[in-house]
Design a protein around this motif. Sequence first.
Motif, short mmCIF file in Angstrom:
data_model
loop_
_atom_site.label_atom_id
_atom_site.label_comp_id
_atom_site.label_asym_id
_atom_site.label_seq_id
_atom_site.Cartn_x
_atom_site.Cartn_y
_atom_site.Cartn_z
N ALA A 132 15.39 -3.48 0.42
CA ALA A 132 15.67 -4.52 1.41
C ALA A 132 15.71 -5.91 0.78
N GLY A 133 15.57 -5.97 -0.54
CA GLY A 133 15.63 -7.25 -1.24
C GLY A 133 14.32 -7.99 -1.31
N ILE A 134 13.22 -7.32 -0.99
CA ILE A 134 11.90 -7.94 -1.03
C ILE A 134 11.29 -7.69 -2.40
N PRO A 135 10.92 -8.74 -3.13
CA PRO A 135 10.28 -8.54 -4.44
C PRO A 135 8.96 -7.77 -4.30
N VAL A 136 8.74 -6.82 -5.19
CA VAL A 136 7.56 -5.96 -5.16
C VAL A 136 6.77 -6.17 -6.45
N THR A 137 5.47 -6.39 -6.31
CA THR A 137 4.58 -6.49 -7.46
C THR A 137 3.45 -5.49 -7.29
N LEU A 138 3.21 -4.70 -8.33
CA LEU A 138 2.14 -3.70 -8.34
C LEU A 138 1.11 -4.12 -9.38
N VAL A 139 -0.14 -4.24 -8.95
CA VAL A 139 -1.18 -4.84 -9.78
C VAL A 139 -2.32 -3.83 -9.99
N GLY A 140 -2.90 -3.86 -11.20
CA GLY A 140 -4.02 -2.99 -11.50
C GLY A 140 -3.58 -1.55 -11.58
N LYS A 141 -4.41 -0.66 -11.09
CA LYS A 141 -4.11 0.76 -11.15
C LYS A 141 -2.88 1.11 -10.32
N ALA A 142 -2.57 0.28 -9.32
CA ALA A 142 -1.35 0.51 -8.53
C ALA A 142 -0.11 0.48 -9.42
N ALA A 143 -0.15 -0.32 -10.48
CA ALA A 143 0.98 -0.38 -11.41
C ALA A 143 1.13 0.91 -12.20
N ASP A 144 0.05 1.67 -12.33
CA ASP A 144 0.09 2.92 -13.09
C ASP A 144 0.52 4.10 -12.24
N ILE A 145 0.23 4.08 -10.95
CA ILE A 145 0.37 5.31 -10.16
C ILE A 145 1.42 5.24 -9.07
N LEU A 146 1.98 4.06 -8.79
CA LEU A 146 3.01 3.96 -7.76
C LEU A 146 4.38 3.84 -8.40
N ALA A 147 5.37 4.46 -7.77
CA ALA A 147 6.74 4.48 -8.29
C ALA A 147 7.58 3.43 -7.58
N CYS A 148 8.31 2.65 -8.36
CA CYS A 148 9.31 1.71 -7.83
C CYS A 148 9.97 1.06 -9.04
N GLU A 149 11.20 1.45 -9.33
CA GLU A 149 11.86 0.94 -10.53
C GLU A 149 12.02 -0.57 -10.51
N VAL A 163 -7.47 -3.40 -15.58
CA VAL A 163 -8.70 -2.77 -15.09
C VAL A 163 -9.72 -3.83 -14.71
N ASP A 164 -9.85 -4.86 -15.53
CA ASP A 164 -10.81 -5.93 -15.28
C ASP A 164 -10.52 -6.59 -13.93
N THR A 165 -11.55 -6.70 -13.09
CA THR A 165 -11.35 -7.21 -11.73
C THR A 165 -10.84 -8.64 -11.73
N ALA A 166 -11.36 -9.48 -12.60
CA ALA A 166 -10.88 -10.87 -12.65
C ALA A 166 -9.39 -10.91 -12.97
N GLU A 167 -8.95 -10.04 -13.85
CA GLU A 167 -7.54 -10.00 -14.22
C GLU A 167 -6.69 -9.49 -13.06
N VAL A 168 -7.18 -8.46 -12.36
CA VAL A 168 -6.46 -7.95 -11.18
C VAL A 168 -6.28 -9.06 -10.15
N ARG A 200 -21.89 -6.18 -7.57
CA ARG A 200 -21.33 -7.36 -8.24
C ARG A 200 -19.81 -7.37 -8.16
N ILE A 201 -19.19 -6.20 -8.25
CA ILE A 201 -17.73 -6.13 -8.11
C ILE A 201 -17.32 -6.55 -6.70
N LEU A 202 -18.05 -6.11 -5.69
CA LEU A 202 -17.73 -6.51 -4.32
C LEU A 202 -17.82 -8.02 -4.15
N GLU A 203 -18.83 -8.63 -4.74
CA GLU A 203 -18.94 -10.09 -4.65
C GLU A 203 -17.77 -10.77 -5.35
#
Length: 411
Positions: free
Chosen positions: A246-263, A271-276, A313-316
């Motif tokens: 539909a022309g909407i830009p898609v960004t997959l971040v963290g583990k989503a980038a590894d396991i979701l398909a979208c060319e 993996v690091d939460t701060a980086e995600v 700590r990750i939740l915070e």
Amino acid sequence: MSRTVIVVVDGFGVGAMADAGALRPGDLAADTCGHVLDRCREAFGRPLRLPVLGALGLGLVHPHPDLARRTQLPVAVGRAALGYPGADTFAGHQTMMGADFSRVTVARLAEHLDRVTQALKDAGHRVELLDGKPLLVVDGAVLVHDNLEADPGINWNASGRLDDLGFDGILAIARTVRTVAPVARVIAVGGHAGQPLDAFVREGDGGTVGLDTPASGFYRNGGLQVQHLGAELDHTRQLPDLAARAGIPVTLVGKAADILACEAALRRPAVDTAEVLAHTLEAVRADGQALIVANVQESDLAGHQQDVERYGRILEQVDAGLAALLSLLTEPGDRLIVTGDHGNDPTIGHAFHTREYVPVLIHRPEAPGPELLADATSLADVGATAAAALGLDPAALANGTEIRGAATRAA
């Protein structure tokens, strides 16, 4: 131009589903959210600092003394059943994006040893059993085995020490296994361990045998490389592909980038939460309409390690990141959806995922106030709700229905 951001806090459940005890009866007591809050208060001498999750309505979904019981934010809040067998990150994300996961088989490697062995030999590999166990040693370096972190028979792994074989070699073996595997995913895992991997092989539940990956040190020794090879699914009927067409830009971040398909997707693995969180904020700051799916993996890793304090700590850290996202997602039509993919209660007494409901917390800037949602029967309903927010037809997904409000309005 609206932006929809889905933040998946991996392994964040809000209480056991009715069938959670089918494999392990004790899992009927699973409550990742509640138990982490309780234990962290004891350990830290204070409540966890989760003001944004509280304001987003987590305390309405999961009442707890350490969570706000009221909110004035324009949120829609509820919970979702998983809608797929077991409790698994890959299956959870695929289902959430709208896949029909009903035909993936639960199978132990022991039931398919001959077929897997033949496929590997046909590909030129040397294959042998490890001490007569239903576990394969390939080229003297890689173990092909049942995944012991998900429910039995959900996933298989191809695991190797990177000092023995590069990740490309491990991945090639996993790809061969994938060609004959009936399970949800085959996971290629490369890491660093102080001993040969056979020292960390153990029996799991339900007759499984595999590498105890947390015990091996892969998660704590640095340099971990992972690639998830999923079962064949119609990815054209999942949310990322639907949005991209539909022309909407898609960004997959963290583990989503590894396991979701979208060319067409922009991928930001981390993996690091701060980086995600940083990648997610960067994507939100871009101009125009957007779909962003981000996975916070370290919460799940803390669950596997049965490390309650790390989980807290990750939740915070996530809570602080959500505050930054809310400050940017202020236009009518913008959506911030916070959810999970399964539970991973670090207090339950084992290192497996737990089959729990997950929260569905949706911030809607244009709404007049908070609203309670009916329980969703599947994570696919989260994807369908996101599709509707983007102006897409939820019926174009293979699975899922937009979540509607319950009869009672939130206070």
